[in-house]
Enzyme design. Structure first.
Site, PDB file in Angstrom:
ATOM      1  N   SER A 264       0.848  -1.182   0.000  1.00 49.74           N
ATOM      2  CA  SER A 264       0.000   0.000   0.000  1.00 49.74           C
ATOM      3  C   SER A 264       0.896   1.248   0.000  1.00 49.74           C
ATOM      4  O   SER A 264       1.795   1.343  -0.832  1.00 49.74           O
ATOM      5  CB  SER A 264      -0.967  -0.023   1.189  1.00 49.74           C
ATOM      6  OG  SER A 264      -2.050   0.835   0.965  1.00 49.74           O
TER       7      SER A 264
ATOM      8  N   ASP B 104      -8.963  -5.133  -5.454  1.00 49.18           N
ATOM      9  CA  ASP B 104      -8.495  -4.007  -4.640  1.00 49.18           C
ATOM     10  C   ASP B 104      -8.736  -2.673  -5.351  1.00 49.18           C
ATOM     11  O   ASP B 104      -8.181  -2.428  -6.420  1.00 49.18           O
ATOM     12  CB  ASP B 104      -6.997  -4.186  -4.357  1.00 49.18           C
ATOM     13  CG  ASP B 104      -6.398  -3.035  -3.561  1.00 49.18           C
ATOM     14  OD1 ASP B 104      -7.167  -2.293  -2.920  1.00 49.18           O
ATOM     15  OD2 ASP B 104      -5.163  -2.900  -3.591  1.00 49.18           O
TER      16      ASP B 104
ATOM     17  N   HIS C 212      -6.357  -6.322  -1.513  1.00 44.44           N
ATOM     18  CA  HIS C 212      -5.265  -5.439  -1.121  1.00 44.44           C
ATOM     19  C   HIS C 212      -4.141  -6.206  -0.426  1.00 44.44           C
ATOM     20  O   HIS C 212      -4.358  -6.835   0.615  1.00 44.44           O
ATOM     21  CB  HIS C 212      -5.818  -4.364  -0.194  1.00 44.44           C
ATOM     22  CG  HIS C 212      -4.948  -3.165  -0.014  1.00 44.44           C
ATOM     23  ND1 HIS C 212      -4.593  -2.341  -1.062  1.00 44.44           N
ATOM     24  CD2 HIS C 212      -4.376  -2.619   1.084  1.00 44.44           C
ATOM     25  CE1 HIS C 212      -3.851  -1.351  -0.609  1.00 44.44           C
ATOM     26  NE2 HIS C 212      -3.689  -1.502   0.687  1.00 44.44           N
TER      27      HIS C 212
END
Length: 494
Positions: free
Chosen positions: A169, A434, A459
C-alpha cells in the site's frame, strides 16, 4: 535466533477495526499483520537515533525510531530484506510470518523492519500539533530509510550485501520511490498494492468497488443503489430523519439539514462495504481477527435477502451486523465527532492519532479522497470531493486550502513521476478486487519493472502467508516475485 532478547506473543482477538476512513483501518493502517502461533518468539523493539529534519543541515535535533531485526535465516553473503512500514504501527509479527519470510528462508536473508516516523512508537515530536507535523512527509521517510540503511550496513557488517525492500500500500509506494531516489542503497523493490499516482479526487475507488461487487452478481450493486436512493428520499422530511436514526442505530438524532453530518453518514455506511471489498479473502483469517469472515459474499447475501425487507432495510441490517461485530451499541456518524477525534494531538491515550497524521499526509501530499463524484458507482452522491477537502482546513487550520492540496499533489507527482516513474528492478503486484489498483502500476513499465495483476485478489494479498484456499493465480504471483528477486540478486548494481 534473533539478535537480542525476545518477547513471547500472546494472541487474542484483535477485533474488527474501529473505523475505516480513506481506505485505512484505524488499528493497523493499510496493512494488518499476519497471524502467528501462540508462543512464537518475536524480536524486541530496537531504537535507532534518527535525524529530525534531513533537509536542514543546521538542525541537529534527533529522535528515536523503532526497528526490528531477525537474523534467523541469514548466512554470510545472503541478501538483506528491509520491510518498509507505512501509516500504522510496525508489527513484529511480520518478522516471522508472511510471504517474504518464505523468500528469506530460501535465500538466507537478513531481515530488518523500520517503522515510519509519526506512526506506532516512532514519535519525533512531543505531540502531533499542526506545527509539529511539518517534519512528516514521504521525502523525510525516504531519507530516514537512507540514513538507517547506511548505518545498518556498517554496524551489522552488511555493506557488501544486496538490499531488497518490501512494502504494501503506501509503504509499497515508498519501496518503489526508495529504489527510484536512492538506487545506490537498494538493489530491488517489491511494491505491493502501491498507489503510485497521487490524485486529489480518487473517484475511481468506488468504481472498482462496484466492479468487485459485480463479481458476486449485478443484483448486489442494484441493491446498494436502491438502498442509498431510499435513504436519500427519507432525508427529505423529519419523520424520515427519525426513521434513519432508529434503524441505523445512530448515536445522536439525525438532522437532515446538516449536510456535513449527512455526508459523513453516507461515507461511513459506504466505508463498511469498502473495507470488505478492499480486504476480501486476503488471508486476514491468519490474524485471528474478529470479523474476517465478512466477505463480499457475506455483504451481497445480506443485501439481496428479501426476507429482511426493502433494500434500505437490508442496508440497515448490514450496518447493524458491522456494529455488532465491532461491539458498538450505536453508530457515531457526526462530522463534529470525526473532526474532534482528528484534532486530538496528544500521543498519550489517543487510539487514532495515526488517523490524524495520515490525513495530514493526504492534505499535503497525496489527496486519495474516495468521493462519490463518479456516476458509475451505486453509493449516491452525498459525499463529494469538497466534503473531504474542507476537512483539511477544519482539522489543521485555514491555510490548508484546496489550492495548497492541489499544489502538494502536483509536487508529489513531479518528484516521483506518477505513472511515468522510471525505475528498474521493481515489481508491482496488484489485485483486481483491490480499489487501490486504479492508482497503481498494472501493466509493465519495462522488462525490469514488471507488473503482476492478480485476478480475483484484494489489497496486499500476496504479502500474507500462503493458504490451501489461495487462488492458483495468487500462488503463481508469489512464486513469480521470488523468481524476480532471485534474478536481481545475480545482477550487478546499477
Amino acid at each position: 535466533m534473533f539478535r537480542g532478547a525476545v518477547a513471547v506473543v500472546v494472541l487474542g482477538l484483535l477485533g474488527w477495526s474501529d473505523g475505516f476512513r480513506l481506505g485505512r483501518t484505524q488499528q493497523f493502517g493499510f496493512l494488518p499483520p499476519p497471524k502467528v502461533a501462540v508462543g512464537t518468539s518475536l524480536p524486541p523493539d530496537q531504537w535507532f537515533t534518527q535525524t529530525l529534519d534531513h533537509f536542514n543541515p543546521t538542525d541537529t535535533r534527533t529522535w528515536k525510531q523503532r526497528y526490528f531485526t531477525n537474523a534467523t535465516f541469514y548466512k554470510p553473503g545472503g541478501p538483506v530484506f528491509l520491510q518498509i512500514n507505512g501509516e500504522g504501527p510496525a508489527n513484529p509479527q511480520w518478522m516471522v510470518e508472511g510471504a517474504w519470510i518464505s523468500y528469506a528462508k530460501r535465500l538466507n536473508a537478513y531481515l530488518l523492519s523500520l517503522e515510519h516516523r509519526y506512526y506506532g512508537k516512532s514519535l519525533p515530536t512531543e505531540d502531533a500539533s499542526t506545527e509539529n507535523l511539518i517534519y512528516l512527509s514521504s521525502e523525510q521517510a525516504l531519507a530516514d530509510l537512507a540514513i538507517f540503511t547506511v548505518s545498518m550496513r556498517k554496524s551489522l557488517g552488511l555493506n557488501k550485501n544486496k538490499w531488497i525492500v518490501f512494502g504494501g500500500s503506501y509503504s509499497g509506494s515508498l519501496a518503489a520511490w526508495y529504489r527510484l531516489k536512492y538506487p545506490h542503497l537498494v538493489h530491488g523493490a517489491v511494491a505491493t498494492s502501491a498507489p503510485i499516482l497521487a490524485q486529489v479526487n480518487f473517484k475511481e475507488y468506488l468504481e472498482v468497488v462496484k466492479a468487485s461487487l459485480a463479481t458476486w452478481g449485478e443484483e448486489c450493486n442494484s441493491m446498494v443503489y436502491e438502498a442509498n436512493r431510499e435513504l436519500h428520499l427519507l432525508l427529505q422530511h423529519r419523520v424520515g430523519w427519525q426513521t434513519i436514526t432508529q434503524q441505523f442505530r445512530l448515536c445522536e438524532p439525525l438532522d437532515g439539514t446538516n449536510q456535513l453530518d449527512v455526508a459523513n453518514l453516507f461515507s461511513v455506511l459506504a466505508g463498511n462495504i469498502e473495507e470488505v471489498v478492499q480486504y476480501n479473502l486476503d488471508n486476514r483469517a491468519f490474524e485471528g481477527v474478529k470479523g474476517t469472515n465478512i466477505t463480499i459474499d457475506t455483504v451481497c447475501s445480506v443485501l439481496t435477502n428479501t426476507t429482511l425487507g426493502s433494500p434500505y432495510a437490508r442496508y440497515a441490517a448490514l450496518n447493524s451486523m458491522f456494529l455488532d461485530v465491532q461491539g458498538e451499541k450505536c453508530l457515531d456518524y457526526t462530522y463534529k465527532s470525526m473532526v474532534d477525534q482528528m484534532q486530538a494531538t496528544s500521543w498519550e491515550n489517543n487510539t487514532d492519532v495515526g488517523g490524524r497524521t495520515w490525513i495530514y499526509q493526504t492534505c499535503t501530499e497525496f489527496g486519495f479522497y474516495q468521493s462519490s463524484d463518479s456516476s458509475d458507482q451505486p453509493f449516491g452522491n452525498e459525499f463529494p470531493l469538497d466534503f473531504f477537502t474542507r476537512q483539511c482546513q477544519d482539522i489543521f487550520g485555514t491555510k490548508f486550502t484546496t489550492a495548497l492540496l492541489n499544489y502538494g499533489v502536483k509536487r508529489t507527482n513531479s518528484i516521483y513521476g506518477g505513472h511515468n516513474l522510471k525505475v528498474t528492478r521493481v515489481v508491482f503486484p496488484n489485485g483486481s478486487i483491490d480499489p487501490w489498483h486504479a492508482l497503481g502500476v498494472t501493466t509493465n513499465i519495462s522488462s525490469s519493472a514488471p507488473a503482476i495483476f492478480i485476478n480475483g485478489t484484494a489489497h496486499c494479498a500476496n504479502m500474507y502467508p500462503a493458504s490451501p484456499s489461495d487462488l492458483p493465480q495468487l500462488t503463481a504471483a508469489r512464486e513469480q516475485i521470488f523468481r524476480l528477486i532471485t534474478q536481481w540478486l545475480h545482477q550487478k548494481d546499477v
